[in-house]
Design a protein around this motif. Structure first.
Motif, PDB file in Angstrom:
ATOM      1  N   GLN A  36       0.829  -1.195   0.000  1.00  0.00           N
ATOM      2  CA  GLN A  36       0.000   0.000   0.000  1.00  0.00           C
ATOM      3  C   GLN A  36       0.863   1.244   0.000  1.00  0.00           C
ATOM      4  O   GLN A  36       1.933   1.274   0.604  1.00  0.00           O
ATOM      5  N   GLN A  66       0.452   5.498   0.391  1.00  0.00           N
ATOM      6  CA  GLN A  66      -0.408   6.626   0.738  1.00  0.00           C
ATOM      7  C   GLN A  66       0.188   7.900   0.143  1.00  0.00           C
ATOM      8  O   GLN A  66       1.400   8.113   0.197  1.00  0.00           O
ATOM      9  N   GLY A  71       4.732   4.451   2.630  1.00  0.00           N
ATOM     10  CA  GLY A  71       4.293   3.062   2.525  1.00  0.00           C
ATOM     11  C   GLY A  71       5.300   2.239   1.739  1.00  0.00           C
ATOM     12  O   GLY A  71       6.498   2.465   1.821  1.00  0.00           O
ATOM     13  N   TYR A 111      -2.314   4.106  -7.169  1.00  0.00           N
ATOM     14  CA  TYR A 111      -2.685   4.832  -5.955  1.00  0.00           C
ATOM     15  C   TYR A 111      -2.869   6.309  -6.284  1.00  0.00           C
ATOM     16  O   TYR A 111      -2.160   6.859  -7.136  1.00  0.00           O
ATOM     17  N   GLY A 131      -3.849  10.332  -4.552  1.00  0.00           N
ATOM     18  CA  GLY A 131      -4.072  11.209  -3.418  1.00  0.00           C
ATOM     19  C   GLY A 131      -5.517  11.665  -3.388  1.00  0.00           C
ATOM     20  O   GLY A 131      -6.328  11.301  -4.250  1.00  0.00           O
ATOM     21  N   GLN A 132      -5.839  12.479  -2.400  1.00  0.00           N
ATOM     22  CA  GLN A 132      -7.221  12.918  -2.206  1.00  0.00           C
ATOM     23  C   GLN A 132      -7.605  14.064  -3.131  1.00  0.00           C
ATOM     24  O   GLN A 132      -8.801  14.361  -3.275  1.00  0.00           O
TER      25      GLN A 132
END
Length: 118
Positions: free
Chosen positions: A1, A3, A26, A107, A109-110
């Motif tokens: 994972q 982040q 991560g 992955y 980000g927000q």
């Protein structure tokens, strides 16, 4: 994972500058790629710029000469320096991480909002 945490968005007038930062943590792979993508209202997410772990960069034509992507491998961070901003640069900007160069991001980000006023 992995982040990803972005920062640095905001409101700026046309012609102004902003710097976006993304910190990764991560399970960071050795030969990865990180990039900045953006999504404007009603549009699909698109690539803005990408950089590999070896430092090779790619910028889409619409931002060449105005945006510069860079990274610090020791800190696992990637920045996007944006200058000469235009209203059409308004979007939510996302940091993306690809576990291998050549792969799409696994992955995200927000997201951080960038708004350029005319």
């Amino acid at each position: 994972q992995v982040q990803l945490v972005e920062s640095g968005g905001g409101l700026v007038q046309a012609g102004g500058s902003l710097r976006l930062s993304c910190a990764a943590s991560g399970s960071i792979s050795t030969f990865n790629a990180m990039g900045w993508y953006r999504q404007a209202p009603g549009k699909q997410r698109e690539l803005v710029a990408r950089i590999t772990s070896s430092g090779s960069t790619y910028h889409v034509d619409s931002v060449k000469g105005r945006f510069t992507i860079s990274r610090d491998n020791a800190k696992n961070t990637v920045d996007l320096q944006m200058s000469s901003l235009k209203p059409e640069d308004t979007a939510v900007y996302y940091c993306g991480y690809s576990v291998r160069v050549g792969l799409n991001p696994s992955y995200w980000g927000q997201g951080t909002q960038v708004t350029v006023s005319s």
